[in-house]
Design a protein around this motif. Structure first.
Motif, PDB file in Angstrom:
ATOM      1  N   LEU A 116       0.807  -1.213   0.000  1.00 29.54           N
ATOM      2  CA  LEU A 116       0.000   0.000   0.000  1.00 29.54           C
ATOM      3  C   LEU A 116       0.842   1.267   0.000  1.00 29.54           C
ATOM      4  CD1 LEU A 116      -2.639  -1.157   2.626  1.00 29.54           C
ATOM      5  CD2 LEU A 116      -3.017  -0.935   0.165  1.00 29.54           C
ATOM      6  N   PHE A 117       2.140   1.129   0.178  1.00 36.54           N
ATOM      7  CA  PHE A 117       3.025   2.282   0.284  1.00 36.54           C
ATOM      8  C   PHE A 117       3.732   2.524  -1.047  1.00 36.54           C
ATOM      9  CE2 PHE A 117       2.140   0.875   4.464  1.00 36.54           C
ATOM     10  CZ  PHE A 117       2.189   2.000   5.285  1.00 36.54           C
ATOM     11  N   GLY A 118       3.882   3.781  -1.403  1.00 30.85           N
ATOM     12  CA  GLY A 118       4.493   4.125  -2.668  1.00 30.85           C
ATOM     13  C   GLY A 118       5.993   3.970  -2.687  1.00 30.85           C
ATOM     14  N   TYR A 119       6.595   3.737  -1.545  1.00 32.06           N
ATOM     15  CA  TYR A 119       8.039   3.563  -1.423  1.00 32.06           C
ATOM     16  C   TYR A 119       8.315   2.244  -0.717  1.00 32.06           C
ATOM     17  CZ  TYR A 119       7.254   4.992   3.404  1.00 32.06           C
ATOM     18  OH  TYR A 119       6.810   5.047   4.700  1.00 32.06           O
ATOM     19  N   ASP A 120       9.581   1.822  -0.714  1.00 31.25           N
ATOM     20  CA  ASP A 120       9.967   0.577  -0.053  1.00 31.25           C
ATOM     21  C   ASP A 120      10.173   0.834   1.432  1.00 31.25           C
ATOM     22  OD1 ASP A 120       9.961  -0.926  -2.418  1.00 31.25           O
ATOM     23  OD2 ASP A 120      11.982  -0.225  -2.923  1.00 31.25           O
ATOM     24  N   LEU A 121       9.386   0.182   2.249  1.00 25.16           N
ATOM     25  CA  LEU A 121       9.461   0.418   3.691  1.00 25.16           C
ATOM     26  C   LEU A 121      10.829   0.083   4.263  1.00 25.16           C
ATOM     27  CD1 LEU A 121       5.982  -0.946   4.852  1.00 25.16           C
ATOM     28  CD2 LEU A 121       6.696   1.429   4.660  1.00 25.16           C
ATOM     29  N   GLU A 122      11.525  -0.869   3.669  1.00 24.68           N
ATOM     30  CA  GLU A 122      12.816  -1.310   4.194  1.00 24.68           C
ATOM     31  C   GLU A 122      13.991  -0.526   3.615  1.00 24.68           C
ATOM     32  OE1 GLU A 122      12.702  -3.378   6.621  1.00 24.68           O
ATOM     33  OE2 GLU A 122      10.531  -3.616   6.383  1.00 24.68           O
ATOM     34  N   GLU A 132       7.257  -1.042  -6.459  1.00 25.03           N
ATOM     35  CA  GLU A 132       6.543  -1.546  -7.631  1.00 25.03           C
ATOM     36  C   GLU A 132       5.562  -2.663  -7.310  1.00 25.03           C
ATOM     37  OE1 GLU A 132       9.338  -2.590 -10.645  1.00 25.03           O
ATOM     38  OE2 GLU A 132      10.114  -0.547 -10.848  1.00 25.03           O
ATOM     39  N   GLN A 133       5.302  -2.913  -6.025  1.00 27.50           N
ATOM     40  CA  GLN A 133       4.296  -3.913  -5.668  1.00 27.50           C
ATOM     41  C   GLN A 133       2.902  -3.406  -6.035  1.00 27.50           C
ATOM     42  OE1 GLN A 133       5.858  -4.272  -1.403  1.00 27.50           O
ATOM     43  NE2 GLN A 133       5.073  -6.334  -1.790  1.00 27.50           N
ATOM     44  N   ASP A 134       2.067  -4.274  -6.576  1.00 31.67           N
ATOM     45  CA  ASP A 134       0.704  -3.896  -6.937  1.00 31.67           C
ATOM     46  C   ASP A 134      -0.172  -3.952  -5.680  1.00 31.67           C
ATOM     47  OD1 ASP A 134      -1.996  -3.865  -7.941  1.00 31.67           O
ATOM     48  OD2 ASP A 134      -1.167  -4.367  -9.904  1.00 31.67           O
ATOM     49  N   SER A 135      -0.914  -2.896  -5.443  1.00 30.76           N
ATOM     50  CA  SER A 135      -1.718  -2.824  -4.216  1.00 30.76           C
ATOM     51  C   SER A 135      -3.173  -3.234  -4.412  1.00 30.76           C
ATOM     52  CB  SER A 135      -1.679  -1.398  -3.655  1.00 30.76           C
ATOM     53  OG  SER A 135      -2.367  -0.501  -4.511  1.00 30.76           O
ATOM     54  N   ALA A 136      -3.525  -3.720  -5.615  1.00 33.75           N
ATOM     55  CA  ALA A 136      -4.937  -4.006  -5.904  1.00 33.75           C
ATOM     56  C   ALA A 136      -5.526  -5.075  -4.991  1.00 33.75           C
ATOM     57  CB  ALA A 136      -5.096  -4.426  -7.362  1.00 33.75           C
ATOM     58  N   THR A 137      -4.690  -5.942  -4.429  1.00 34.83           N
ATOM     59  CA  THR A 137      -5.209  -7.016  -3.569  1.00 34.83           C
ATOM     60  C   THR A 137      -5.659  -6.504  -2.204  1.00 34.83           C
ATOM     61  OG1 THR A 137      -2.943  -7.460  -2.837  1.00 34.83           O
ATOM     62  CG2 THR A 137      -3.809  -8.789  -4.675  1.00 34.83           C
ATOM     63  N   HIS A 138      -5.177  -5.305  -1.816  1.00 40.39           N
ATOM     64  CA  HIS A 138      -5.467  -4.814  -0.467  1.00 40.39           C
ATOM     65  C   HIS A 138      -6.176  -3.459  -0.440  1.00 40.39           C
ATOM     66  CE1 HIS A 138      -2.468  -7.880   0.446  1.00 40.39           C
ATOM     67  NE2 HIS A 138      -2.817  -7.799   1.719  1.00 40.39           N
ATOM     68  N   ALA A 139      -6.078  -2.688  -1.504  1.00 38.16           N
ATOM     69  CA  ALA A 139      -6.579  -1.319  -1.495  1.00 38.16           C
ATOM     70  C   ALA A 139      -8.103  -1.267  -1.435  1.00 38.16           C
ATOM     71  CB  ALA A 139      -6.084  -0.587  -2.742  1.00 38.16           C
ATOM     72  N   PRO A 140      -8.667  -0.195  -0.861  1.00 36.73           N
ATOM     73  CA  PRO A 140     -10.126  -0.033  -0.868  1.00 36.73           C
ATOM     74  C   PRO A 140     -10.636   0.255  -2.266  1.00 36.73           C
ATOM     75  CG  PRO A 140      -9.060   1.925   0.028  1.00 36.73           C
ATOM     76  CD  PRO A 140      -7.983   0.903  -0.160  1.00 36.73           C
ATOM     77  N   LEU A 141     -11.873  -0.163  -2.535  1.00 34.37           N
ATOM     78  CA  LEU A 141     -12.507   0.046  -3.831  1.00 34.37           C
ATOM     79  C   LEU A 141     -13.756   0.905  -3.671  1.00 34.37           C
ATOM     80  CD1 LEU A 141     -12.401  -3.604  -5.261  1.00 34.37           C
ATOM     81  CD2 LEU A 141     -10.842  -1.722  -5.809  1.00 34.37           C
ATOM     82  N   GLY A 142     -13.988   1.776  -4.649  1.00 33.90           N
ATOM     83  CA  GLY A 142     -15.236   2.517  -4.691  1.00 33.90           C
ATOM     84  C   GLY A 142     -16.317   1.699  -5.365  1.00 33.90           C
ATOM     85  N   MET A 143     -17.556   2.150  -5.216  1.00 32.31           N
ATOM     86  CA  MET A 143     -18.677   1.481  -5.879  1.00 32.31           C
ATOM     87  C   MET A 143     -19.561   2.525  -6.539  1.00 32.31           C
ATOM     88  SD  MET A 143     -21.784  -0.898  -4.378  1.00 32.31           S
ATOM     89  CE  MET A 143     -20.874  -2.437  -4.296  1.00 32.31           C
ATOM     90  N   VAL A 144     -19.974   2.238  -7.768  1.00 35.54           N
ATOM     91  CA  VAL A 144     -20.970   3.071  -8.433  1.00 35.54           C
ATOM     92  C   VAL A 144     -22.295   2.882  -7.701  1.00 35.54           C
ATOM     93  CG1 VAL A 144     -22.178   3.555 -10.588  1.00 35.54           C
ATOM     94  CG2 VAL A 144     -19.774   2.818 -10.624  1.00 35.54           C
ATOM     95  N   ILE A 145     -22.946   3.978  -7.351  1.00 37.43           N
ATOM     96  CA  ILE A 145     -24.118   3.884  -6.485  1.00 37.43           C
ATOM     97  C   ILE A 145     -25.351   4.463  -7.167  1.00 37.43           C
ATOM     98  CG2 ILE A 145     -23.912   6.122  -5.324  1.00 37.43           C
ATOM     99  CD1 ILE A 145     -24.370   2.856  -3.415  1.00 37.43           C
TER     100      ILE A 145
END
Length: 710
Positions: A116-122, A132-145
């Protein structure tokens, strides 16, 4: 995901995801982006991701229309641009970003993860590196309402300011322990709208509920590591989406209808809905925080960055960042969000957390800032209740009394001086200013007493019972070794902590709590009480229960005799205030006659049986006095939609540690009747023939002289 029809250019307005014409229009602001990809998901678990490059950019708004999409669609964005932290840019297309204008959360943040972080924590360079890790597995998603809802003619109660009584509560904590409700409704929007809750609020007599933040927020990673949560919710990620965890259903559409139903039900009961809103900072924290939304969409446009070192944020909130109102995009976000909650969700007003941060411009706090101008001229927002917490943590941030016309403020001076007077640490002339409406703070700006939102306690700090019971904070449950929370309490001379078996100590604590509560409802201005104070709720000495989602914060509905006594007393106070208009004037008390032949609007009375003189006020620590409010003085200024008359009211205050024999004034109409008291005497309806009254130490009494029938 099935193949989609050809992408249309769409329109730049409105921002966000809008269902119309058999598809969805997507529009996202970013002044510095080079490319924006819309990301569509099959399911909340992730599923297949379909990326669509938005084809158009108009006035820095990227937009496109996707035919065939419908409400319920989950989505996010990937925004391409320079990753140059030292210049204030933090674009990283590997991070899936929540739309700032998302109206509902289709999937909350799954868990804190390095992706979720734009930089390398270590990395030793920390936020200068590129992750360069993809955050799609953990990031929040919006919904069309689909926001369709039958309001059935709902309208705001539009309670006049001088008739307003605010009840600050937490949606979950208010009904979480209401066992008469089905378990799935406890602690929810529906729970607050239940018959039981409505009946309680009506009988209590409050006219508005001020809800702690209901915008979607995150639980800080450091709290989750301790097994705690951000219970209060002052960690906003989305300013349009409601907090889904307070709904009784997981379906966002049903949850939206539940929230709207709650508002409608409160309005039917004559109760306004005021939202506590946190536009001063976001949950993305400092430069070492996650990239979840604003930071990755356009960091330099949404946040206040250091002019000398744009890698870093200007932090006037203590939370790592501050949203900027100097950039039109930040101000537009705030204004669009506020209008949405009024027009679409029907709320009646807002309390702005750390509001001073919103009025900061290049050279500091500015009463003429674009923030104030934008709201003041807005035809929607200028008509609702606007309440400021008039301070932040920056230099020059304490601005009590300095907000412009149209604004009310949490009066921190009121809280502090009323507490000091009842402790015996301050002179009564300070208390008289607060009882009169705090004209010394607000009259210079052309505002009336309603500019002062009076309070003794609030969510932040000791609750009322703990205020008079503990000399020191006890925040051990927060797992910070009690370093958190202000340690601003002093001895109330109510005994030592832990002496629960001493009936006299308990009696004195209850009396002091009643004194404070009575002062609140007998003061000119707008009273605000903390939910639970009227039920003798205790937080066990915790004065910073922001992370306590448990019995420390949840209100009990099983009341013992002391709690019942306090609740009954509070209801009587509110009823008295509503019955007697002299207690809720539109104008400040001045000590002058309104017109020739009329009595003064307030007469301050000496215990010896005469009007207070300047020497009386200045003589040492005066702690006993009377406040006489003649009813006749109200004829010309105390009217709402219907004519209102008031009896004369005499308030007798003794904050001294000894009893005082008080000589009351002769009533100008009917005899005095003891209406209520915090002392050992019991009120009765019999007239008092003798004007000599023994007032107990640390107590208060209210007398009524009935008006003759006109």
């Amino acid at each position: 995901m099935n193949s989609l029809p050809a992408l249309g250019h769409g329109t730049p307005y409105p921002l966000g995801a809008t269902f119309k014409n058999g598809g969805v229009n997507f529009a996202l602001f970013s002044a510095h982006a080079q490319k924006v990809e819309l990301c569509l998901f099959d399911s909340a678990e992730g599923g297949q991701e379909t990326r669509i490059e938005l084809p158009e950019c108009t006035n820095q708004i990227w937009h496109g229309f996707v035919p065939g999409l419908a409400p319920g669609q989950l989505y996010g964005y990937r925004v391409h641009g320079p990753y140059e932290p030292e210049k204030g840019h933090r674009f990283n297309p590997h991070k899936l970003l929540l739309d700032p204008y998302a109206k509902a959360i289709g999937r909350p943040l799954k868990a804190w993860d390095p992706c979720l972080f734009g930089y390398d924590l270590e990395d030793d360079s920390q936020d200068l590196s590129f992750n360069e890790q993809d955050s799609a597995t953990h990031a929040p998603l919006g919904m069309v309402i689909d926001s369709t809802f039958d309001w059935e003619g709902d309208a705001s109660p539009e309670t006049p300011w001088h008739r307003t009584i605010i009840y600050e509560l937490h949606v979950k904590g208010f009904t979480q322990k209401l066992n008469s409700l089905p378990e799935h409704l406890r602690g929810t929007y529906a729970g607050l709208a239940s018959d039981e809750a409505m009946d309680y609020l009506r009988k209590l007599g409050v006219t508005a509920v001020e809800l702690l933040p209901i915008h979607h927020h995150l639980d800080d990673s450091f709290l989750q590591a301790r097994g705690l949560t951000n219970y209060w919710g002052y960690n906003t990620l989305s300013y349009f989406a409601f907090e889904p965890s307070y709904a009784s259903t997981q379906d966002p559409h049903a949850a939206m209808r539940e929230f709207k139903g709650m508002v409608k039900r409160l309005h039917e009961a004559g109760i306004e809905v005021i939202l506590d809103v946190v536009y001063n900072h976001t949950a993305e924290s400092s430069e070492r925080g996650p990239t979840l939304s604003f930071r990755g969409i356009d960091n330099a446009s949404y946040y206040r960055l250091s002019q000398e070192h744009p890698r870093y944020y200007e932090d006037f909130t203590g939370c790592g960042n501050t949203l900027t109102m100097e950039n039109p995009s930040g101000l537009r976000l705030l204004m669009d969000s506020l209008r949405y909650w009024v027009t679409e969700m029907h709320v009646d007003g807002f309390r702005f957390d750390l509001a001073s941060a919103l009025a900061r411009e290049l050279f500091g706090w500015n009463k003429l800032s674009s923030f104030f101008d934008a709201i003041g001229q807005d035809p929607v927002l200028s008509t609702v209740k606007l309440i400021a917490e008039p301070w932040d943590i920056g230099m020059g941030g304490y601005q009590v009394g300095n907000f412009p016309t149209g604004w009310a403020e949490w009066n921190g001076r009121y809280r502090d001086e009323v507490r000091r007077c009842w402790k015996g640490n301050d002179r009564a002339n300070e208390l008289s200013k607060r009882l009169s409406g705090s004209a010394d703070l607000y009259n210079h700006s052309g505002r009336g007493p309603h500019a002062s939102v009076n309070f003794i306690t609030a969510h932040d700090g000791f609750c009322l019972r703990d205020l008079v019971s503990y000399n020191d904070k006890h925040n051990e449950a927060n797992l910070e070794e009690s370093r958190d929370g202000a340690n601003d309490n002093e001895s109330w001379n109510c005994g030592h902590e832990g002496e629960t078996d001493d009936a006299n100590i308990q009696s004195l604590r209850l009396r002091q709590a009643k004194n404070l509560m009575a002062t609140l409802f007998l003061s000119q201005g707008v009273p605000m009480m903390l939910a639970g104070d009227e039920r003798w709720h205790t937080q066990q000495g915790n004065n910073n229960a922001y992370c306590q989602d448990n019995d420390i914060s949840w209100l009990s509905w099983e009341l013992d005799s002391t709690a019942e006594e306090m609740a009954t007393f509070t209801r009587e106070l509110i009823a008295l205030r509503q019955e007697q208009p002299v207690l809720s004037r539109k104008n400040f008390l001045t000590g002058q006659a309104l017109e020739e032949g009329q009595p003064k609007d307030v007469i301050w009375w000496n215990p010896e049986g005469r009007e207070m003189s300047d020497d009386d006020w200045d003589a040492g620590f005066t702690r006993c006095f009377g406040m006489w409010l003649p009813g006749r003085a109200l004829r010309e200024i105390g009217r709402d939609h219907q004519p209102r008359t008031s009896d004369s009211v005499f308030v007798l205050i003794n904050a001294h540690y000894e009893d005082v024999h008080f000589t009351m004034p002769a009533p100008d109409e009917g005899p005095w009747h003891l209406r209520l008291t915090t002392g050992p005497l019991k009120p009765d309806k019999r007239a008092r023939k003798a004007l000599r009254f023994p007032v107990s130490s640390r107590s208060l009494a209210v007398f009524i002289s009935k008006r003759a029938t006109d």
